[in-house]
Design a protein around this motif. Structure first.
Motif, PDB file in Angstrom:
ATOM      1  N   MET A   1     -44.985 -23.352   7.193  1.00 42.29           N
ATOM      2  CA  MET A   1     -43.730 -22.603   7.180  1.00 42.29           C
ATOM      3  C   MET A   1     -43.989 -21.188   6.682  1.00 42.29           C
ATOM      4  O   MET A   1     -44.667 -20.986   5.676  1.00 42.29           O
ATOM      5  N   PRO A   2     -43.487 -20.146   7.396  1.00 42.08           N
ATOM      6  CA  PRO A   2     -43.760 -18.770   6.980  1.00 42.08           C
ATOM      7  C   PRO A   2     -43.106 -18.440   5.655  1.00 42.08           C
ATOM      8  O   PRO A   2     -42.069 -18.986   5.287  1.00 42.08           O
ATOM      9  N   THR A   3     -43.728 -17.515   4.931  1.00 40.32           N
ATOM     10  CA  THR A   3     -43.196 -17.051   3.652  1.00 40.32           C
ATOM     11  C   THR A   3     -42.292 -15.856   3.884  1.00 40.32           C
ATOM     12  O   THR A   3     -42.731 -14.824   4.403  1.00 40.32           O
ATOM     13  N   ARG A   4     -41.027 -15.996   3.531  1.00 39.16           N
ATOM     14  CA  ARG A   4     -40.087 -14.888   3.691  1.00 39.16           C
ATOM     15  C   ARG A   4     -40.223 -13.938   2.501  1.00 39.16           C
ATOM     16  O   ARG A   4     -40.142 -14.367   1.343  1.00 39.16           O
ATOM     17  N   ILE A   5     -40.416 -12.656   2.801  1.00 44.45           N
ATOM     18  CA  ILE A   5     -40.672 -11.649   1.777  1.00 44.45           C
ATOM     19  C   ILE A   5     -39.660 -10.519   1.942  1.00 44.45           C
ATOM     20  O   ILE A   5     -39.517  -9.957   3.026  1.00 44.45           O
ATOM     21  N   LEU A   6     -38.971 -10.197   0.856  1.00 38.78           N
ATOM     22  CA  LEU A   6     -37.984  -9.113   0.872  1.00 38.78           C
ATOM     23  C   LEU A   6     -38.498  -7.958   0.017  1.00 38.78           C
ATOM     24  O   LEU A   6     -38.563  -8.069  -1.200  1.00 38.78           O
ATOM     25  N   PRO A   7     -38.864  -6.822   0.651  1.00 40.75           N
ATOM     26  CA  PRO A   7     -39.313  -5.662  -0.131  1.00 40.75           C
ATOM     27  C   PRO A   7     -38.113  -4.863  -0.639  1.00 40.75           C
ATOM     28  O   PRO A   7     -37.128  -4.668   0.080  1.00 40.75           O
ATOM     29  N   ALA A   8     -38.214  -4.391  -1.868  1.00 40.99           N
ATOM     30  CA  ALA A   8     -37.194  -3.506  -2.448  1.00 40.99           C
ATOM     31  C   ALA A   8     -37.906  -2.213  -2.842  1.00 40.99           C
ATOM     32  O   ALA A   8     -38.529  -2.129  -3.909  1.00 40.99           O
ATOM     33  N   VAL A   9     -37.832  -1.238  -1.961  1.00 36.71           N
ATOM     34  CA  VAL A   9     -38.597  -0.001  -2.122  1.00 36.71           C
ATOM     35  C   VAL A   9     -37.673   1.178  -1.851  1.00 36.71           C
ATOM     36  O   VAL A   9     -37.050   1.243  -0.785  1.00 36.71           O
ATOM     37  N   GLY A  10     -37.584   2.115  -2.793  1.00 38.00           N
ATOM     38  CA  GLY A  10     -36.643   3.211  -2.663  1.00 38.00           C
ATOM     39  C   GLY A  10     -37.079   4.311  -1.715  1.00 38.00           C
ATOM     40  O   GLY A  10     -36.265   4.876  -1.009  1.00 38.00           O
ATOM     41  N   ILE A  65     -37.942   1.848  -7.796  1.00 35.42           N
ATOM     42  CA  ILE A  65     -36.633   1.423  -7.304  1.00 35.42           C
ATOM     43  C   ILE A  65     -35.548   1.954  -8.237  1.00 35.42           C
ATOM     44  O   ILE A  65     -35.799   2.216  -9.418  1.00 35.42           O
ATOM     45  N   GLY A  66     -34.351   2.105  -7.770  1.00 37.43           N
ATOM     46  CA  GLY A  66     -33.238   2.567  -8.616  1.00 37.43           C
ATOM     47  C   GLY A  66     -31.932   2.045  -8.040  1.00 37.43           C
ATOM     48  O   GLY A  66     -31.933   1.409  -6.999  1.00 37.43           O
ATOM     49  N   PRO A  67     -30.778   2.292  -8.646  1.00 30.04           N
ATOM     50  CA  PRO A  67     -30.628   3.040  -9.906  1.00 30.04           C
ATOM     51  C   PRO A  67     -30.992   2.238 -11.153  1.00 30.04           C
ATOM     52  O   PRO A  67     -31.264   2.800 -12.196  1.00 30.04           O
ATOM     53  N   VAL A  68     -30.962   0.891 -11.060  1.00 30.20           N
ATOM     54  CA  VAL A  68     -31.370   0.074 -12.204  1.00 30.20           C
ATOM     55  C   VAL A  68     -32.895   0.091 -12.294  1.00 30.20           C
ATOM     56  O   VAL A  68     -33.581  -0.112 -11.288  1.00 30.20           O
ATOM     57  N   PRO A  69     -33.470   0.349 -13.464  1.00 34.13           N
ATOM     58  CA  PRO A  69     -34.926   0.360 -13.608  1.00 34.13           C
ATOM     59  C   PRO A  69     -35.559  -0.952 -13.163  1.00 34.13           C
ATOM     60  O   PRO A  69     -34.945  -2.016 -13.244  1.00 34.13           O
ATOM     61  N   ALA A  70     -36.806  -0.859 -12.701  1.00 34.42           N
ATOM     62  CA  ALA A  70     -37.473  -2.011 -12.091  1.00 34.42           C
ATOM     63  C   ALA A  70     -37.500  -3.236 -13.000  1.00 34.42           C
ATOM     64  O   ALA A  70     -37.205  -4.347 -12.555  1.00 34.42           O
ATOM     65  N   LEU A  71     -37.857  -3.057 -14.273  1.00 36.73           N
ATOM     66  CA  LEU A  71     -37.958  -4.222 -15.163  1.00 36.73           C
ATOM     67  C   LEU A  71     -36.598  -4.865 -15.399  1.00 36.73           C
ATOM     68  O   LEU A  71     -36.484  -6.103 -15.432  1.00 36.73           O
ATOM     69  N   GLU A  72     -35.553  -4.055 -15.545  1.00 39.90           N
ATOM     70  CA  GLU A  72     -34.219  -4.623 -15.726  1.00 39.90           C
ATOM     71  C   GLU A  72     -33.763  -5.341 -14.454  1.00 39.90           C
ATOM     72  O   GLU A  72     -33.096  -6.377 -14.514  1.00 39.90           O
ATOM     73  N   LEU A  73     -34.116  -4.789 -13.293  1.00 43.84           N
ATOM     74  CA  LEU A  73     -33.776  -5.432 -12.029  1.00 43.84           C
ATOM     75  C   LEU A  73     -34.482  -6.779 -11.910  1.00 43.84           C
ATOM     76  O   LEU A  73     -33.885  -7.778 -11.486  1.00 43.84           O
ATOM     77  N   ILE A  74     -35.751  -6.823 -12.284  1.00 40.42           N
ATOM     78  CA  ILE A  74     -36.500  -8.083 -12.241  1.00 40.42           C
ATOM     79  C   ILE A  74     -35.853  -9.121 -13.140  1.00 40.42           C
ATOM     80  O   ILE A  74     -35.719 -10.293 -12.779  1.00 40.42           O
ATOM     81  N   ARG A  75     -35.421  -8.694 -14.310  1.00 35.74           N
ATOM     82  CA  ARG A  75     -34.772  -9.630 -15.235  1.00 35.74           C
ATOM     83  C   ARG A  75     -33.488 -10.192 -14.619  1.00 35.74           C
ATOM     84  O   ARG A  75     -33.221 -11.392 -14.706  1.00 35.74           O
ATOM     85  N   GLU A  76     -32.696  -9.329 -13.986  1.00 39.25           N
ATOM     86  CA  GLU A  76     -31.447  -9.798 -13.381  1.00 39.25           C
ATOM     87  C   GLU A  76     -31.716 -10.766 -12.237  1.00 39.25           C
ATOM     88  O   GLU A  76     -31.056 -11.795 -12.103  1.00 39.25           O
ATOM     89  N   VAL A  77     -32.689 -10.449 -11.400  1.00 37.99           N
ATOM     90  CA  VAL A  77     -33.026 -11.345 -10.289  1.00 37.99           C
ATOM     91  C   VAL A  77     -33.516 -12.694 -10.812  1.00 37.99           C
ATOM     92  O   VAL A  77     -33.126 -13.756 -10.322  1.00 37.99           O
ATOM     93  N   ALA A  78     -34.356 -12.652 -11.840  1.00 39.52           N
ATOM     94  CA  ALA A  78     -34.887 -13.902 -12.397  1.00 39.52           C
ATOM     95  C   ALA A  78     -33.780 -14.766 -13.003  1.00 39.52           C
ATOM     96  O   ALA A  78     -33.817 -15.998 -12.902  1.00 39.52           O
ATOM     97  N   LEU A  79     -32.780 -14.131 -13.627  1.00 38.55           N
ATOM     98  CA  LEU A  79     -31.684 -14.880 -14.229  1.00 38.55           C
ATOM     99  C   LEU A  79     -30.743 -15.451 -13.175  1.00 38.55           C
ATOM    100  O   LEU A  79     -30.332 -16.606 -13.252  1.00 38.55           O
ATOM    101  N   ARG A  80     -30.411 -14.645 -12.168  1.00 33.78           N
ATOM    102  CA  ARG A  80     -29.402 -15.062 -11.198  1.00 33.78           C
ATOM    103  C   ARG A  80     -29.971 -15.882 -10.042  1.00 33.78           C
ATOM    104  O   ARG A  80     -29.259 -16.697  -9.454  1.00 33.78           O
ATOM    105  N   PHE A  81     -31.245 -15.678  -9.727  1.00 31.40           N
ATOM    106  CA  PHE A  81     -31.848 -16.359  -8.576  1.00 31.40           C
ATOM    107  C   PHE A  81     -33.203 -16.953  -8.983  1.00 31.40           C
ATOM    108  O   PHE A  81     -34.260 -16.461  -8.579  1.00 31.40           O
ATOM    109  N   PRO A  82     -33.174 -17.989  -9.805  1.00 27.12           N
ATOM    110  CA  PRO A  82     -34.416 -18.512 -10.378  1.00 27.12           C
ATOM    111  C   PRO A  82     -35.376 -19.124  -9.373  1.00 27.12           C
ATOM    112  O   PRO A  82     -36.523 -19.390  -9.709  1.00 27.12           O
TER     113      PRO A  82
END
Length: 418
Positions: A1-10, A65-82
Protein backbone atom coordinates in the motif's frame (compact mmCIF):
# COMPACT_ATOMS: atom_id res chain seq x y z
CA UNK A 1 0.00 0.00 0.00
CA UNK A 2 1.47 3.41 -0.97
CA UNK A 3 2.50 5.85 1.74
CA UNK A 4 0.50 9.07 1.58
CA UNK A 5 2.72 12.08 2.31
CA UNK A 6 1.49 15.63 2.85
CA UNK A 7 4.20 18.33 2.53
CA UNK A 8 3.73 21.60 4.42
CA UNK A 9 6.16 24.04 2.83
CA UNK A 10 5.73 27.81 2.70
CA UNK A 11 8.09 28.76 -0.13
CA UNK A 12 7.11 27.81 -3.68
CA UNK A 13 10.62 26.77 -4.76
CA UNK A 14 11.16 24.70 -1.63
CA UNK A 15 7.73 23.09 -2.08
CA UNK A 16 8.59 22.02 -5.63
CA UNK A 17 11.93 20.62 -4.48
CA UNK A 18 10.41 18.65 -1.60
CA UNK A 19 7.51 17.32 -3.70
CA UNK A 20 9.81 16.26 -6.54
CA UNK A 21 12.07 14.31 -4.20
CA UNK A 22 9.14 12.72 -2.36
CA UNK A 23 7.64 11.53 -5.65
CA UNK A 24 10.84 9.57 -6.33
CA UNK A 25 10.57 7.53 -3.13
CA UNK A 26 9.41 3.91 -3.48
CA UNK A 27 5.69 3.39 -2.77
CA UNK A 28 5.28 7.09 -2.01
CA UNK A 29 2.13 9.01 -2.85
CA UNK A 30 2.77 12.69 -2.15
CA UNK A 31 -0.32 14.88 -2.25
CA UNK A 32 -0.55 18.55 -3.19
CA UNK A 33 1.51 20.57 -0.68
CA UNK A 34 -0.06 23.10 1.69
CA UNK A 35 1.49 26.53 2.02
CA UNK A 36 0.98 27.37 5.69
CA UNK A 37 0.07 26.00 9.11
CA UNK A 38 -3.57 27.03 8.76
CA UNK A 39 -4.06 25.01 5.57
CA UNK A 40 -2.30 22.02 7.07
CA UNK A 41 -4.53 21.83 10.15
CA UNK A 42 -7.66 22.45 8.09
CA UNK A 43 -6.74 19.73 5.61
CA UNK A 44 -6.06 17.18 8.34
CA UNK A 45 -9.26 18.15 10.16
CA UNK A 46 -11.33 17.67 7.02
CA UNK A 47 -9.82 14.24 6.36
CA UNK A 48 -10.12 13.13 9.99
CA UNK A 49 -13.80 14.10 9.98
CA UNK A 50 -14.32 11.44 7.30
CA UNK A 51 -12.19 8.73 8.89
CA UNK A 52 -8.81 8.28 10.53
CA UNK A 53 -7.93 6.07 7.56
CA UNK A 54 -8.24 9.08 5.25
CA UNK A 55 -5.35 10.86 6.98
CA UNK A 56 -1.90 10.75 5.37
CA UNK A 57 0.58 8.50 7.10
CA UNK A 58 3.31 11.14 6.97
CA UNK A 59 3.35 14.95 7.15
CA UNK A 60 6.56 16.73 6.19
CA UNK A 61 6.87 20.16 7.87
CA UNK A 62 9.43 22.62 6.56
CA UNK A 63 11.22 24.76 9.17
CA UNK A 64 10.04 28.02 7.53
CA UNK A 65 6.35 27.19 7.60
CA UNK A 66 4.10 29.90 9.06
CA UNK A 67 2.30 31.69 10.57
CA UNK A 68 2.53 29.23 13.49
CA UNK A 69 6.19 28.27 14.13
CA UNK A 70 7.18 24.79 12.98
CA UNK A 71 7.66 23.26 16.45
CA UNK A 72 4.34 24.60 17.73
CA UNK A 73 2.63 23.32 14.57
CA UNK A 74 4.16 19.87 15.11
CA UNK A 75 2.89 19.85 18.67
CA UNK A 76 -0.65 20.72 17.55
CA UNK A 77 -0.65 18.05 14.84
CA UNK A 78 0.67 15.44 17.27
CA UNK A 79 -2.04 16.31 19.83
CA UNK A 80 -4.97 16.49 17.42
CA UNK A 81 -3.98 13.77 14.93
CA UNK A 82 -1.98 11.16 16.84
CA UNK A 83 -2.13 8.66 13.96
CA UNK A 84 -0.10 11.00 11.71
CA UNK A 85 3.69 10.86 11.80
CA UNK A 86 5.47 14.21 11.40
CA UNK A 87 8.92 14.76 9.91
CA UNK A 88 10.65 18.11 10.39
CA UNK A 89 12.82 19.39 7.53
CA UNK A 90 15.44 21.80 8.89
CA UNK A 91 18.87 23.26 8.30
CA UNK A 92 19.66 22.99 12.02
CA UNK A 93 21.09 19.56 12.83
CA UNK A 94 21.96 20.39 16.44
CA UNK A 95 21.09 17.94 19.23
CA UNK A 96 19.10 20.70 20.93
CA UNK A 97 16.71 21.11 18.01
CA UNK A 98 16.44 17.35 17.57
CA UNK A 99 15.41 16.98 21.21
CA UNK A 100 12.95 19.89 20.97
CA UNK A 101 11.37 18.38 17.85
CA UNK A 102 10.98 15.00 19.54
CA UNK A 103 9.50 16.65 22.64
CA UNK A 104 6.91 18.34 20.41
CA UNK A 105 5.87 15.02 18.90
CA UNK A 106 7.93 14.78 15.69
CA UNK A 107 8.75 11.23 14.61
CA UNK A 108 11.78 12.19 12.56
CA UNK A 109 14.08 14.98 11.44
CA UNK A 110 15.72 15.44 8.03
CA UNK A 111 18.39 18.07 7.38
CA UNK A 112 18.72 20.46 4.48
CA UNK A 113 19.78 20.18 1.74
CA UNK A 114 17.57 17.14 1.30
CA UNK A 115 19.18 13.85 0.41
CA UNK A 116 17.34 10.92 -1.12
CA UNK A 117 18.66 8.22 1.22
CA UNK A 118 18.04 10.11 4.45
CA UNK A 119 14.54 11.17 3.39
CA UNK A 120 13.61 7.69 2.19
CA UNK A 121 14.79 6.12 5.44
CA UNK A 122 12.85 8.57 7.61
CA UNK A 123 9.66 8.33 5.56
CA UNK A 124 9.73 4.54 5.67
CA UNK A 125 10.26 4.45 9.45
CA UNK A 126 7.56 7.03 10.17
CA UNK A 127 5.12 5.32 7.81
CA UNK A 128 5.58 2.02 9.63
CA UNK A 129 5.05 3.77 12.95
CA UNK A 130 1.86 5.42 11.71
CA UNK A 131 0.52 2.12 10.40
CA UNK A 132 1.15 0.51 13.78
CA UNK A 133 -0.65 3.31 15.62
CA UNK A 134 -3.70 2.97 13.36
CA UNK A 135 -3.77 -0.75 13.93
CA UNK A 136 -3.79 -0.05 17.67
CA UNK A 137 -6.54 2.56 17.32
CA UNK A 138 -8.64 0.05 15.48
CA UNK A 139 -8.73 -2.01 18.69
CA UNK A 140 -9.65 0.90 20.95
CA UNK A 141 -7.47 2.74 23.41
CA UNK A 142 -7.45 6.05 25.20
CA UNK A 143 -6.33 8.07 22.20
CA UNK A 144 -8.29 10.91 20.64
CA UNK A 145 -8.80 10.19 16.94
CA UNK A 146 -11.16 12.97 15.86
CA UNK A 147 -10.45 16.26 14.16
CA UNK A 148 -10.40 18.11 17.45
CA UNK A 149 -13.10 19.92 19.37
CA UNK A 150 -14.62 23.32 18.66
CA UNK A 151 -12.97 26.21 20.51
CA UNK A 152 -15.02 29.32 21.32
CA UNK A 153 -13.45 32.29 23.07
CA UNK A 154 -15.58 34.84 24.92
CA UNK A 155 -14.04 38.29 25.46
CA UNK A 156 -15.50 41.49 26.88
CA UNK A 157 -15.61 44.90 25.22
CA UNK A 158 -14.95 46.21 28.75
CA UNK A 159 -15.34 44.96 32.29
CA UNK A 160 -18.82 44.21 33.55
CA UNK A 161 -20.55 43.47 30.23
CA UNK A 162 -21.35 39.85 31.14
CA UNK A 163 -18.41 37.95 29.66
CA UNK A 164 -18.22 35.24 32.32
CA UNK A 165 -21.97 34.68 32.54
CA UNK A 166 -22.02 34.23 28.76
CA UNK A 167 -19.08 31.81 28.77
CA UNK A 168 -20.50 29.71 31.61
CA UNK A 169 -23.96 29.41 30.10
CA UNK A 170 -22.62 28.53 26.63
CA UNK A 171 -20.55 25.76 28.20
CA UNK A 172 -23.50 24.50 30.25
CA UNK A 173 -25.70 24.43 27.16
CA UNK A 174 -23.12 22.41 25.22
CA UNK A 175 -22.63 19.98 28.11
CA UNK A 176 -26.38 19.54 28.65
CA UNK A 177 -26.86 18.67 24.98
CA UNK A 178 -24.48 15.73 25.25
CA UNK A 179 -21.18 17.24 24.16
CA UNK A 180 -18.11 16.70 26.31
CA UNK A 181 -17.26 20.26 27.31
CA UNK A 182 -14.37 22.06 28.97
CA UNK A 183 -14.56 25.60 30.35
CA UNK A 184 -11.19 27.37 30.55
CA UNK A 185 -10.76 30.56 32.60
CA UNK A 186 -8.11 32.54 30.74
CA UNK A 187 -8.89 35.78 32.60
CA UNK A 188 -5.69 35.10 34.45
CA UNK A 189 -5.58 38.02 36.89
CA UNK A 190 -9.27 38.41 37.68
CA UNK A 191 -10.97 35.18 36.58
CA UNK A 192 -13.95 34.27 38.73
CA UNK A 193 -15.56 31.24 37.12
CA UNK A 194 -14.81 29.40 40.37
CA UNK A 195 -16.90 31.95 42.28
CA UNK A 196 -19.81 31.75 39.86
CA UNK A 197 -19.88 27.95 40.21
CA UNK A 198 -19.02 27.73 43.92
CA UNK A 199 -15.84 25.73 43.36
CA UNK A 200 -13.01 25.21 45.85
CA UNK A 201 -9.92 24.20 43.91
CA UNK A 202 -6.24 23.51 44.35
CA UNK A 203 -5.00 23.21 40.78
CA UNK A 204 -5.29 25.81 38.04
CA UNK A 205 -4.17 26.58 34.52
CA UNK A 206 -0.82 27.71 35.97
CA UNK A 207 0.00 24.09 36.85
CA UNK A 208 0.14 23.31 33.13
CA UNK A 209 2.14 26.40 32.10
CA UNK A 210 5.60 24.88 32.50
CA UNK A 211 4.74 21.43 31.11
CA UNK A 212 6.01 20.86 27.58
CA UNK A 213 4.11 17.64 26.96
CA UNK A 214 0.56 17.77 28.35
CA UNK A 215 -0.54 14.14 28.40
CA UNK A 216 -4.18 13.14 28.98
CA UNK A 217 -3.33 12.13 32.55
CA UNK A 218 -1.57 15.42 33.32
CA UNK A 219 -4.53 17.32 31.89
CA UNK A 220 -7.02 15.26 33.91
CA UNK A 221 -5.09 16.02 37.10
CA UNK A 222 -5.40 19.77 36.49
CA UNK A 223 -9.07 19.77 35.52
CA UNK A 224 -11.86 20.12 38.09
CA UNK A 225 -14.94 18.01 37.38
CA UNK A 226 -18.00 20.09 38.23
CA UNK A 227 -21.36 18.67 39.34
CA UNK A 228 -22.86 19.89 36.06
CA UNK A 229 -20.46 17.64 34.15
CA UNK A 230 -18.28 20.50 32.95
CA UNK A 231 -14.52 20.06 33.01
CA UNK A 232 -13.15 23.26 34.55
CA UNK A 233 -9.61 24.56 34.11
CA UNK A 234 -9.55 27.58 36.38
CA UNK A 235 -7.57 30.79 36.69
CA UNK A 236 -5.07 30.88 39.58
CA UNK A 237 -6.24 32.08 42.97
CA UNK A 238 -3.20 34.37 43.10
CA UNK A 239 -3.65 36.71 40.15
CA UNK A 240 0.03 37.59 39.90
CA UNK A 241 0.77 33.97 38.94
CA UNK A 242 -1.16 34.48 35.72
CA UNK A 243 2.02 35.88 34.20
CA UNK A 244 3.40 32.35 34.20
CA UNK A 245 0.95 31.41 31.43
CA UNK A 246 2.73 32.60 28.27
CA UNK A 247 1.23 32.67 24.80
CA UNK A 248 3.11 29.48 23.98
CA UNK A 249 1.77 27.77 27.10
CA UNK A 250 -1.74 28.94 26.21
CA UNK A 251 -1.45 27.36 22.75
CA UNK A 252 -0.40 24.06 24.28
CA UNK A 253 -3.19 24.14 26.87
CA UNK A 254 -5.92 25.00 24.36
CA UNK A 255 -4.63 22.32 21.98
CA UNK A 256 -4.63 19.74 24.77
CA UNK A 257 -8.22 20.60 25.73
CA UNK A 258 -9.32 20.60 22.11
CA UNK A 259 -7.87 17.12 21.69
CA UNK A 260 -9.93 15.73 24.59
CA UNK A 261 -13.26 17.60 24.48
CA UNK A 262 -15.85 18.21 21.78
CA UNK A 263 -16.40 21.79 22.92
CA UNK A 264 -13.94 24.14 24.63
CA UNK A 265 -15.23 27.51 25.88
CA UNK A 266 -12.56 30.02 26.93
CA UNK A 267 -13.34 33.05 29.10
CA UNK A 268 -10.70 35.61 28.08
CA UNK A 269 -12.00 38.50 30.18
CA UNK A 270 -11.76 42.12 29.03
CA UNK A 271 -7.98 42.65 29.29
CA UNK A 272 -5.78 41.40 26.45
CA UNK A 273 -2.82 39.25 27.50
CA UNK A 274 -0.46 37.20 25.41
CA UNK A 275 -2.21 34.03 26.55
CA UNK A 276 -5.64 35.42 25.75
CA UNK A 277 -4.47 36.62 22.35
CA UNK A 278 -3.17 33.13 21.53
CA UNK A 279 -6.53 31.61 22.50
CA UNK A 280 -8.47 34.10 20.36
CA UNK A 281 -6.20 33.44 17.38
CA UNK A 282 -6.69 29.67 17.71
CA UNK A 283 -10.46 29.82 18.21
CA UNK A 284 -12.98 28.54 15.72
CA UNK A 285 -15.32 31.31 16.89
CA UNK A 286 -14.25 34.46 18.75
CA UNK A 287 -17.13 36.13 20.58
CA UNK A 288 -16.91 39.70 21.82
CA UNK A 289 -19.59 40.65 24.36
CA UNK A 290 -20.86 44.22 24.51
CA UNK A 291 -23.77 46.07 26.02
CA UNK A 292 -25.84 48.60 23.99
CA UNK A 293 -24.23 51.74 25.38
CA UNK A 294 -21.73 54.18 23.92
CA UNK A 295 -18.84 53.30 26.24
CA UNK A 296 -19.10 49.55 25.69
CA UNK A 297 -19.53 49.82 21.92
CA UNK A 298 -16.50 52.13 21.73
CA UNK A 299 -14.61 49.51 23.74
CA UNK A 300 -15.72 46.82 21.29
CA UNK A 301 -14.55 48.87 18.33
CA UNK A 302 -11.21 49.53 20.06
CA UNK A 303 -10.77 45.81 20.77
CA UNK A 304 -11.61 44.80 17.21
CA UNK A 305 -9.13 47.30 15.80
CA UNK A 306 -6.42 46.17 18.23
CA UNK A 307 -6.93 42.51 17.30
CA UNK A 308 -6.63 43.49 13.65
CA UNK A 309 -3.45 45.56 14.17
CA UNK A 310 -1.82 42.74 16.12
CA UNK A 311 -2.94 40.21 13.48
CA UNK A 312 -4.85 38.22 16.08
CA UNK A 313 -8.21 38.39 14.36
CA UNK A 314 -9.77 40.35 11.52
CA UNK A 315 -12.95 42.30 12.16
CA UNK A 316 -14.96 40.11 9.80
CA UNK A 317 -13.72 37.04 11.69
CA UNK A 318 -15.05 38.36 15.01
CA UNK A 319 -18.63 37.88 16.22
CA UNK A 320 -20.29 40.29 18.64
CA UNK A 321 -23.15 39.38 20.97
CA UNK A 322 -25.22 42.20 22.43
CA UNK A 323 -26.01 41.66 26.12
CA UNK A 324 -28.63 43.56 28.18
CA UNK A 325 -30.51 44.40 25.03
CA UNK A 326 -33.83 46.25 25.01
CA UNK A 327 -35.95 47.31 22.06
CA UNK A 328 -36.02 50.84 23.45
CA UNK A 329 -32.22 51.22 23.42
CA UNK A 330 -30.85 53.77 20.94
CA UNK A 331 -28.00 51.41 20.06
CA UNK A 332 -29.34 48.33 18.28
CA UNK A 333 -27.36 45.34 16.87
CA UNK A 334 -27.40 46.71 13.32
CA UNK A 335 -25.66 49.87 14.50
CA UNK A 336 -23.10 47.80 16.43
CA UNK A 337 -22.40 45.89 13.23
CA UNK A 338 -21.81 49.08 11.25
CA UNK A 339 -19.60 50.66 13.91
CA UNK A 340 -17.36 47.64 14.50
CA UNK A 341 -17.36 46.01 11.07
CA UNK A 342 -17.99 42.61 12.67
CA UNK A 343 -20.68 39.99 12.47
CA UNK A 344 -23.36 40.28 15.15
CA UNK A 345 -25.30 37.29 16.41
CA UNK A 346 -29.00 37.10 15.61
CA UNK A 347 -29.55 36.21 19.26
CA UNK A 348 -29.46 39.08 21.75
CA UNK A 349 -29.51 38.69 25.53
CA UNK A 350 -32.23 40.64 27.36
CA UNK A 351 -31.58 43.12 30.16
CA UNK A 352 -33.03 41.06 33.01
CA UNK A 353 -30.26 41.03 35.60
CA UNK A 354 -32.72 40.42 38.42
CA UNK A 355 -33.11 36.85 37.11
CA UNK A 356 -29.40 36.33 37.71
CA UNK A 357 -28.80 38.09 40.98
CA UNK A 358 -29.80 35.29 43.37
CA UNK A 359 -27.78 32.54 41.66
CA UNK A 360 -24.78 34.81 41.12
CA UNK A 361 -24.72 35.86 44.78
CA UNK A 362 -24.99 32.20 45.83
CA UNK A 363 -22.31 31.05 43.38
CA UNK A 364 -24.84 28.73 41.72
CA UNK A 365 -25.01 30.08 38.18
CA UNK A 366 -25.47 26.53 36.91
CA UNK A 367 -28.80 26.40 38.77
CA UNK A 368 -30.32 29.34 36.89
CA UNK A 369 -34.02 28.62 36.34
CA UNK A 370 -34.98 27.27 32.93
CA UNK A 371 -37.69 29.93 32.77
CA UNK A 372 -35.09 32.68 32.89
CA UNK A 373 -35.18 34.71 29.68
CA UNK A 374 -31.43 35.33 30.04
CA UNK A 375 -30.72 31.59 30.18
CA UNK A 376 -33.07 30.91 27.27
CA UNK A 377 -31.30 33.54 25.18
CA UNK A 378 -27.80 32.28 25.99
CA UNK A 379 -28.75 28.68 25.29
CA UNK A 380 -30.33 29.82 22.02
CA UNK A 381 -27.03 31.57 21.27
CA UNK A 382 -25.23 28.25 21.87
CA UNK A 383 -27.54 26.71 19.28
CA UNK A 384 -26.87 29.54 16.82
CA UNK A 385 -23.14 28.93 17.19
CA UNK A 386 -23.53 25.18 16.65
CA UNK A 387 -22.41 24.23 20.16
CA UNK A 388 -25.37 22.03 21.07
CA UNK A 389 -26.64 18.73 19.79
CA UNK A 390 -30.32 18.83 18.86
CA UNK A 391 -32.79 16.08 19.67
CA UNK A 392 -33.32 13.53 16.87
CA UNK A 393 -36.70 15.05 15.94
CA UNK A 394 -34.95 18.37 15.28
CA UNK A 395 -32.69 16.90 12.61
CA UNK A 396 -33.34 17.44 8.93
CA UNK A 397 -33.24 14.52 6.56
CA UNK A 398 -29.72 15.47 5.59
CA UNK A 399 -28.50 15.32 9.18
CA UNK A 400 -28.11 19.07 9.76
CA UNK A 401 -29.70 20.67 12.79
CA UNK A 402 -32.34 23.36 12.50
CA UNK A 403 -30.74 26.68 13.16
CA UNK A 404 -27.31 25.05 13.44
CA UNK A 405 -25.07 27.24 11.35
CA UNK A 406 -21.99 25.77 12.98
CA UNK A 407 -18.93 27.61 14.14
CA UNK A 408 -17.04 28.77 11.08
CA UNK A 409 -13.37 28.28 11.77
CA UNK A 410 -10.88 31.10 11.63
CA UNK A 411 -8.71 29.03 9.37
CA UNK A 412 -11.42 28.24 6.84
CA UNK A 413 -12.48 31.85 6.67
CA UNK A 414 -8.91 32.86 5.99
CA UNK A 415 -8.59 30.25 3.25
CA UNK A 416 -11.75 31.54 1.56
CA UNK A 417 -10.55 35.11 1.81
CA UNK A 418 -13.29 36.08 4.32
Amino acid sequence: MPTRILPAVGEADAARSVTTLLSQLPDAEPVAPVADSTQLVDTLARLAAESVDELPEVVVVHERIGPVPALELIREVALRFPAVGVILVTSDASPGLFQAAMDCGARGLVTLPLGYEELASRVQAVSQWSTGVRRHLGHGGDVFTGAGGTVVTVSGAKGGVGTTVTAVQLALAAQASGRTTALLDMDLQAGDIASYLDVQFRRSVVDLAAITDISPRVLADAVFRHDSGLALLLAPGEGERGEEVTDRAARQIVSALRSRYETVVVDCGAQLTGAGAAAVEMADTALLVTTPDVIAVRGAKRTVRMWDRLQIRKAEETTIVVNRHTRAAEIQPALVRRITGTAVTATTVPAHFKELQAVVDAGRLHELDNRSTVKQALWALAGELGLVKAAPEDRRAGGRLRGDRGAVSLRRRRDSGG
